[in-house]
Design a protein around this motif. Structure first.
Motif, PDB file in Angstrom:
ATOM      1  N   VAL A  77      94.319  52.754  66.479  1.00 36.08           N
ATOM      2  CA  VAL A  77      92.909  52.344  67.541  1.00 36.08           C
ATOM      3  C   VAL A  77      94.082  52.978  68.509  1.00 36.08           C
ATOM      4  O   VAL A  77      94.352  51.979  69.052  1.00 36.08           O
ATOM      5  CB  VAL A  77      92.238  50.412  66.509  1.00 36.08           C
ATOM      6  CG1 VAL A  77      91.956  50.301  68.125  1.00 36.08           C
ATOM      7  CG2 VAL A  77      92.481  50.466  65.036  1.00 36.08           C
ATOM      8  N   ASP A 128      88.709  57.925  63.300  1.00 35.31           N
ATOM      9  CA  ASP A 128      87.716  56.811  63.808  1.00 35.31           C
ATOM     10  C   ASP A 128      88.902  55.586  64.553  1.00 35.31           C
ATOM     11  O   ASP A 128      89.588  55.242  64.247  1.00 35.31           O
ATOM     12  CB  ASP A 128      87.084  56.165  62.921  1.00 35.31           C
ATOM     13  CG  ASP A 128      85.965  54.724  63.908  1.00 35.31           C
ATOM     14  OD1 ASP A 128      85.947  54.804  64.619  1.00 35.31           O
ATOM     15  OD2 ASP A 128      85.381  55.172  62.754  1.00 35.31           O
ATOM     16  N   GLU A 173      88.561  53.741  67.104  1.00 31.75           N
ATOM     17  CA  GLU A 173      87.345  52.319  66.880  1.00 31.75           C
ATOM     18  C   GLU A 173      88.156  51.021  65.621  1.00 31.75           C
ATOM     19  O   GLU A 173      88.707  50.210  65.887  1.00 31.75           O
ATOM     20  CB  GLU A 173      85.984  51.984  67.425  1.00 31.75           C
ATOM     21  CG  GLU A 173      85.994  52.779  68.886  1.00 31.75           C
ATOM     22  CD  GLU A 173      84.431  52.379  68.807  1.00 31.75           C
ATOM     23  OE1 GLU A 173      84.470  52.113  69.964  1.00 31.75           O
ATOM     24  OE2 GLU A 173      83.535  52.495  68.064  1.00 31.75           O
ATOM     25  N   LEU A 174      87.937  51.992  64.559  1.00 25.79           N
ATOM     26  CA  LEU A 174      88.183  51.396  62.959  1.00 25.79           C
ATOM     27  C   LEU A 174      89.409  51.676  62.843  1.00 25.79           C
ATOM     28  O   LEU A 174      90.416  51.132  61.901  1.00 25.79           O
ATOM     29  CB  LEU A 174      87.682  51.945  62.051  1.00 25.79           C
ATOM     30  CG  LEU A 174      86.247  50.910  62.316  1.00 25.79           C
ATOM     31  CD1 LEU A 174      85.559  51.700  61.463  1.00 25.79           C
ATOM     32  CD2 LEU A 174      86.353  49.617  62.323  1.00 25.79           C
ATOM     33  N   ALA A 184      82.650  58.022  67.720  1.00 26.95           N
ATOM     34  CA  ALA A 184      84.242  57.596  68.050  1.00 26.95           C
ATOM     35  C   ALA A 184      85.086  58.274  66.960  1.00 26.95           C
ATOM     36  O   ALA A 184      86.842  57.775  66.795  1.00 26.95           O
ATOM     37  CB  ALA A 184      84.401  55.668  67.399  1.00 26.95           C
ATOM     38  N   GLY A 219      86.736  56.950  56.672  1.00 30.45           N
ATOM     39  CA  GLY A 219      85.883  56.128  56.282  1.00 30.45           C
ATOM     40  C   GLY A 219      84.999  55.931  54.737  1.00 30.45           C
ATOM     41  O   GLY A 219      84.360  54.880  53.909  1.00 30.45           O
ATOM     42  N   ALA A 250      81.619  52.986  57.470  1.00 28.78           N
ATOM     43  CA  ALA A 250      81.055  52.728  58.729  1.00 28.78           C
ATOM     44  C   ALA A 250      80.963  53.939  59.694  1.00 28.78           C
ATOM     45  O   ALA A 250      81.241  52.962  61.198  1.00 28.78           O
ATOM     46  CB  ALA A 250      81.910  51.444  59.061  1.00 28.78           C
ATOM     47  N   GLY A 251      82.211  54.449  59.488  1.00 28.76           N
ATOM     48  CA  GLY A 251      82.304  56.286  60.642  1.00 28.76           C
ATOM     49  C   GLY A 251      81.073  56.449  61.455  1.00 28.76           C
ATOM     50  O   GLY A 251      79.793  55.952  61.481  1.00 28.76           O
ATOM     51  N   ASP A 252      81.737  56.691  62.396  1.00 30.66           N
ATOM     52  CA  ASP A 252      80.878  56.039  63.577  1.00 30.66           C
ATOM     53  C   ASP A 252      80.879  57.900  64.703  1.00 30.66           C
ATOM     54  O   ASP A 252      81.881  57.659  64.925  1.00 30.66           O
ATOM     55  CB  ASP A 252      80.108  55.535  65.005  1.00 30.66           C
ATOM     56  CG  ASP A 252      79.324  55.205  66.347  1.00 30.66           C
ATOM     57  OD1 ASP A 252      79.019  56.834  65.774  1.00 30.66           O
ATOM     58  OD2 ASP A 252      79.701  54.739  66.774  1.00 30.66           O
ATOM     59  N   GLU A 269      96.121  50.212  62.765  1.00 34.68           N
ATOM     60  CA  GLU A 269      96.191  49.069  64.301  1.00 34.68           C
ATOM     61  C   GLU A 269      96.865  50.519  65.154  1.00 34.68           C
ATOM     62  O   GLU A 269      96.917  50.614  65.943  1.00 34.68           O
ATOM     63  CB  GLU A 269      96.586  48.275  63.726  1.00 34.68           C
ATOM     64  CG  GLU A 269      97.559  48.115  63.145  1.00 34.68           C
ATOM     65  CD  GLU A 269      97.822  47.040  61.793  1.00 34.68           C
ATOM     66  OE1 GLU A 269      96.715  48.020  61.131  1.00 34.68           O
ATOM     67  OE2 GLU A 269      98.643  47.234  61.149  1.00 34.68           O
ATOM     68  N   LEU A 329      82.662  61.502  57.639  1.00 36.84           N
ATOM     69  CA  LEU A 329      83.586  60.908  58.260  1.00 36.84           C
ATOM     70  C   LEU A 329      85.110  59.569  57.993  1.00 36.84           C
ATOM     71  O   LEU A 329      85.076  59.704  56.780  1.00 36.84           O
ATOM     72  CB  LEU A 329      82.525  59.755  58.982  1.00 36.84           C
ATOM     73  CG  LEU A 329      81.522  60.416  60.438  1.00 36.84           C
ATOM     74  CD1 LEU A 329      80.437  59.219  60.538  1.00 36.84           C
ATOM     75  CD2 LEU A 329      81.961  61.514  60.974  1.00 36.84           C
ATOM     76  N   VAL A 340      91.451  57.326  59.231  1.00 40.44           N
ATOM     77  CA  VAL A 340      91.992  58.503  58.861  1.00 40.44           C
ATOM     78  C   VAL A 340      91.586  59.632  57.945  1.00 40.44           C
ATOM     79  O   VAL A 340      91.334  58.899  57.259  1.00 40.44           O
ATOM     80  CB  VAL A 340      93.228  58.517  59.583  1.00 40.44           C
ATOM     81  CG1 VAL A 340      94.062  59.588  59.436  1.00 40.44           C
ATOM     82  CG2 VAL A 340      93.882  58.109  60.644  1.00 40.44           C
ATOM     83  N   ARG A 341      90.588  60.427  58.330  1.00 36.72           N
ATOM     84  CA  ARG A 341      90.407  61.065  57.130  1.00 36.72           C
ATOM     85  C   ARG A 341      91.457  62.466  57.589  1.00 36.72           C
ATOM     86  O   ARG A 341      91.149  63.688  58.418  1.00 36.72           O
ATOM     87  CB  ARG A 341      88.941  61.627  56.894  1.00 36.72           C
ATOM     88  CG  ARG A 341      88.459  62.381  55.830  1.00 36.72           C
ATOM     89  CD  ARG A 341      87.142  62.650  55.843  1.00 36.72           C
ATOM     90  NE  ARG A 341      86.756  63.622  55.761  1.00 36.72           N
ATOM     91  CZ  ARG A 341      86.516  64.834  55.964  1.00 36.72           C
ATOM     92  NH1 ARG A 341      87.209  64.877  54.600  1.00 36.72           N
ATOM     93  NH2 ARG A 341      86.200  66.165  56.012  1.00 36.72           N
TER      94      ARG A 341
END
Lengths: 293, 783
Positions: free
Chosen positions: B781, B654, B656-657, B470, B460, B465-467, B778, B458, B660-661
């Motif tokens: 996001v 992601d 929210e955070l 999101a 991050g 912290a990837g989810d 930012e 993910l 980028v991957r």
């Protein structure tokens, strides 16, 4: 100096208090090579094998050697014991760093972005400081904040961590996928025996911060009895999100980053503070979510 | 088309490990190696570099050497009132301290040496104009002593206000006798009154990317008995550097010899003039060899970076999305000294619309002086900044009109024969539409839905912290262009010598293999032309004939052309007696598979037999067709040739955070002819990696002109986890008839296009405008 036992090392340090103990040297030697640090002498701790493992005490505490490497902490046996510390160790750097970097070194260096520090703060770990013939126990948070600093001639030997046998999470926001310094990190541990949640935020301040009020509040929101039952949410998602905001507001002050920008007095939170709060809030919410999954 | 060497290719089923094992035993098994043009032999330095046994310039050693260290300015802008070197000289072990006063020719202003950087002093005299500018240098018998001595030089500064905002450069008091404007280039083409039915506007910002060479600057200077000096360092322009060094030292050019050694791979010019001259001066002063290696921090301060840019665009289109008019203002921050800002500006202006047709173009471009770190050459200078802007504009236009990003590009693409806004017709192949089709037709990477959650990589990173809830996936397209060879009338020329002696051949050419693979290519060319398998490429020094700098993708063309001509001349010498013997003309003989054969296949002999006891050599030059400068309306045939590339980037964000991957980058590139497909793929991967760096990570930040993050901890380079899977959808081989072998340079254009493609993908994933590089968390996001 290359002592081979703990006693030898403690003696050596007492004999020449100006000497600097070095374990993995991943931070220290970089400073020496860059000319920022000119230690009078170095005491190499690498040959003290007794500090490289851990033992148990009273059934509820793990006593970790200060020489435990980050790579060792990532192994499954350790990860089963203290999962958040293993997570922190795993993301602490590239393999070359983790192979030699140690837990004790992470604490002694006390870098703001030190990855194991928020975990130790959340676990309320303590360290043993040794000098010839005497040792004393200091909570990690007291050591880091300077409330009770290390004295000359003292060697950091053991780290005592309570075993909670409950979910614990370490999450870290970084700027890249590869190993990188945290822009913010959150360690969250559950303590079901005391029905408590303990949380620490790293990398946003010189030391890890504990949002104590948010911890107490969210512990009250968790349905502790529902845990383990299928399909029953242990916490209302709205409460989880509110916890994130609570933690973020508690740990990131309005004026965060203002000095770097202009030095002018600020009204309301700076843009930097808002961005960092959003990151911390997301991390805290996700950490709680993972811990209660 | 079958090349004469196709039959000599190594069997494709040869196991990989035997190939790598035999690479070290090259020579004995030369014939079993990939051979000639179109094959993919391994670089000779690949294995030593991978194993860590390659000697870099920092590993040089000479008996009795001294160590050099440089004192650099801690201020971005200050007047030097006085320099007191007494304390430094008093330190035991210090052999010399030099300042600008010790230089016969300090290198500033009209009296300076020729070439880029004529406005830049070797050591600051009177004024420092950027953080880290060299002021004095020391030679001592120990590196620590040298650094200590450098730190004990007392410099009295009178601080001046630092000009750090390039927009203020126009009105600010001049920072330099030459003024604050390096160049203003207007481009006027068509009717300024035209207005499109659809208008999109954007403001784009590009940060400061550093070449961040893993091998920091290092070199060794050895004084010569004749009063001259020999410099051993990893120069990428040995002759240019020799000229400039000799001029600054007030020496005859023959008294300075530059030996190229240990080039660690360069995406920019290597070893700035100040480093070379200072090193040589210390050696001349002390009469002893002097070695100097820069620390990582110094390296960030010393070498030139990519030009940060501010670009304002307005695209006019008709209702179908066909471009009607493009208006743009482009501002490049050239930093404290001119370097190649003028050249970068020409590329930025000429390619301001990109590989698209637009009848009316109005651009004003400026490169200005500030107290920021000097900007210079770096893969696709000028072309990269505008690529991000025009591709962002096209995405915006597509969204406005309601068509797919691919479709808007197809409606506007440039083709061979079309005119650019500079009035120059694109005479080289311009298969832009075909490139777009190739990336569009390539299958998309699968979503990781069938894999266990724990295996997902993910945004991050692993253990991050990837989810998954999101994460949004985005797909972005971009095309771009970059010129090859020197532009605007620059004289491009290279000379090479090929010598055949018995069973092996030697190439002597001063073209530095800075990682672009020229040494490997030279070997392949001689193998193809002469049928000799064992080809050595001589180490480069400035006593050889001039080949010019390793930049702008020129060596494949210019030096490759020179090597080919020299080899053909040797071939003629070799075949003439044989042809006479066979009673036929040379043209009727061919060399293939290690054999010389007549046209009818009846007569023949092995090359080795023909060469026995012979020593043949020839020297040849290659000089492509001339170009002309852009005039006051930005018009002119300024470029020799242009390379194009299309990319599709797939990213996971992601939201929210803002992490980028980049999951996958698919590339279709216009290569003219693939001379070494393996090497081309490597170069494309390298370009994409550098593009990922600029798109997401790399930004050498300054605060009030002071460098904020001059370390590899603070300046984040992409790691293996950040670089995506790079897939080659197509290497289009439409030969450029005027180029050597019909081949185009391949290194720069992927680096130019990748940031734009990644930005487009992030835009697709988040729906946000994404107007700056690198993309900050930012910016991605979704609140």
């Amino acid at each position: 100096m290359l002592p081979t036992s703990l006693d030898e090392a403690v003696e050596a340090l007492a004999a020449s208090p100006a000497a600097v103990p070095v374990a993995g040297g991943t931070d220290l030697m970089e400073a020496v090579n860059a000319g920022r640090l000119r230690p009078a002498a170095l005491i190499g701790l690498g040959r003290i094998t007794e500090l490289r493992g851990w033992r148990y005490e009273d059934g509820g505490t793990a006593v970790l050697g200060a020489g435990l490497t980050l790579a060792r902490m990532d192994r499954p046996d350790f990860a089963a014991l203290i999962p958040a510390l293993a997570d922190a160790a795993r993301t602490a750097g590239p393999p070359q760093t983790r192979n030699v970097g140690t837990l004790g070194g992470n604490i002694a260096t006390a870098a703001p972005a030190g990855d194991t520090l928020p975990v130790l703060a959340a676990l309320e770990a303590s360290v043993t400081l040794a000098r010839p013939g005497a040792t004393r126990e200091v909570p990690v948070s007291h050591l880091l904040t300077g409330l009770d600093p290390m004295r000359p001639g003292e060697l950091l030997t053991w780290v005592r961590v309570p075993l909670l046998n409950a979910p614990q999470v370490f999450l870290k926001a970084t700027g890249r996928s590869g190993p990188s310094r945290a822009t913010a990190s959150v360690a969250l541990v559950l303590d079901p025996a005391r029905r408590a949640v303990r949380c620490a935020v790293g990398a946003v301040a010189p030391v890890p911060l504990r949002p104590l009020e948010a911890e107490a509040w969210v512990a009250g929101c968790i349905d502790w009895d529902a845990r383990g039952e299928e399909g029953v949410p242990a916490i209302d998602p709205a409460a989880s999100a509110a916890f994130g905001e609570y933690v973020a507001t508690a740990c990131v002050p309005d004026g965060y980053g203002a000095d770097a920008a202009s030095g002018l007095a600020v009204e309301g939170p700076t843009a930097v503070a808002l961005r960092l709060r959003r990151t911390v809030a997301v991390l805290a919410r996700r950490a709680l979510g993972r811990a209660l999954k | 088309m079958t090349s004469p060497t196709d039959t000599a290719l190594a069997p494709p089923d040869a196991p990989a490990d035997s190939a790598s094992a035999s690479a070290s035993a090259e020579g004995e098994e030369g014939a079993a190696q990939p051979f000639g043009l179109g094959s993919s032999p391994l670089r000779t330095d690949a294995l030593p570099k991978a194993l860590g046994i390659y000697p870099f310039a920092a590993d040089l050693w000479a008996e009795g050497l001294l160590w050099g260290a440089v004192l650099r300015s801690p201020h971005p802008h200050a007047r030097i009132v006085a320099i007191d070197t007494a304390a430094a000289l008093a330190i035991p072990g210090v052999h010399a301290v030099v300042t600008a006063a010790d230089l016969p020719n300090p290198g500033e202003g009209d009296a300076g040496a020729p070439g880029p950087g004529t406005d830049r002093p070797v050591l600051a005299a009177g004024v420092v104009r950027h953080h880290g500018e060299p002021i004095a240098a020391v030679a001592a018998d120990h590196p620590d002593t040298a650094r200590l001595a450098a730190a004990s030089i007392v410099v009295e500064y009178e601080l001046m206000e630092a000009l750090t905002d390039p927009e203020q450069a126009f009105n600010a008091p001049p920072l330099h006798p030459d003024g604050n404007l390096f160049r203003h280039l207007p481009l006027r083409s068509g009717d300024p009154e035209v207005v499109g039915e659809v208008i999109v506007e954007g403001l784009y910002q590009v940060g400061r990317q550093d070449p961040a060479p893993i091998g920091a600057e290092a070199g060794l200077a050895v004084p010569r008995p004749d009063g001259g000096v020999e410099l051993h360092l990893s120069s990428t322009d040995p002759h240019g550097d020799r000229e400039r060094t000799a001029a600054c030292l007030g020496l005859e050019r023959d008294r300075v010899r530059l030996v190229v050694t240990g080039v660690p791979g360069a995406t920019a010019d290597r070893e700035d003039l100040s480093f070379q001259v200072t090193l040589a001066l210390l050696a001349l002063r002390t009469g002893r060899p002097v070695k100097m290696t820069l620390t990582r921090e110094e390296s960030f301060q010393a070498h030139a970076t990519r030009h940060p840019a501010l670009l304002r665009y307005r695209h006019h289109a008709d209702a179908q999305g066909k471009l009607v008019k493009v208006e743009a203002q482009i501002l490049l921050d050239g930093g404290a000294y001119a370097d190649v800002s003028s050249e970068a500006l020409a590329a930025a202006t000429a390619f301001s619309v990109g590989p698209y047709i637009c009848p009316n173009v109005f651009v004003d471009a400026w490169a200005v002086r500030t107290n920021n770190p000097p900007a210079g050459r770096m893969r696709g200078e000028g072309a990269l900044q505008t690529c991000f802007a025009y591709e962002s504009q096209l995405d915006q236009l597509a969204a406005r009109i309601g068509v797919e990003p691919l479709e808007i590009r197809r409606r506007n693409v440039l083709a061979t024969g079309d005119a650019m806004p500079t009035g120059q017709a694109v005479t080289c192949p311009a298969p832009v539409a075909a490139l777009l089709d190739a990336v569009a037709a390539s299958p998309l990477p699968a979503l990781p839905v069938d894999e266990p959650d724990t295996d997902w990589l993910l945004p991050g990173g692993p253990g991050g912290a990837g989810d998954p809830a999101a994460v949004r996936r985005g797909i972005g397209y971009a095309v771009g262009m970059v010129h090859m060879l020197g532009a605007e009338g620059e004289d491009e020329v290279s000379t090479a010598t090929v010598r055949v002696s018995g069973d092996h051949a030697t190439v002597i050419c001063a073209a530095v293999d800075s990682g672009q693979g020229f040494a490997t290519l030279a070997r392949q060319i001689v193998q193809s032309v002469l049928g000799v398998s064992e080809v050595y490429v001589a180490p480069v020094d400035s006593d050889q004939t001039i080949a010019g700098p390793s930049a702008r993708g020129r060596h494949t063309w210019v030096s490759g052309g020179a090597v080919e001509r020299a080899a053909l001349m040797v071939r003629h010498q070799l075949l003439q007696p044989i042809a006479a013997n066979f009673g036929m003309s040379v043209e009727l003989l061919s060399i293939a598979d290690g054999k010389i054969t007549s046209y009818d296949g009846v007569l023949g002999m092995p090359v080795t037999e023909a060469l026995e006891g012979k020593e043949l050599w020839a020297t040849a030059q290659c000089r492509p067709h001339p170009t002309e400068p852009l005039d006051e309306a930005g018009q002119g045939d300024a470029f020799v040739s242009i390379a194009f590339c299309a990319m599709r980037a797939v990213v996971d964000v992601d939201i929210e955070l803002g992490a980028v991957r980049v999951v996958d980058v698919t590339v279709a590139q216009d290569v003219g002819r693939a001379l070494n497909p393996g090497q081309i793929e490597d170069r494309i991967e390298a370009g994409v990696a550098q593009g990922v760096g600029l798109a997401l990570l790399e930004d050498l930040r300054t605060s009030g002109g002071l460098l904020v993050n001059p370390s590899l901890t603070g300046y984040r380079l992409p790691t293996a986890l950040d670089t995506p899977e790079v897939r080659i959808a197509a290497l289009l081989e439409e030969r450029d008839v005027v180029a050597t072998f019909g081949a185009k340079a391949v290194s720069a254009v992927p680096a130019v296009v990748a940031p734009a493609a990644i930005a487009a993908a992030v835009r697709a994933a988040t729906g946000l405008p994404v107007g700056r590089l690198p993309i900050q968390p930012e910016d991605a996001v979704v609140a």
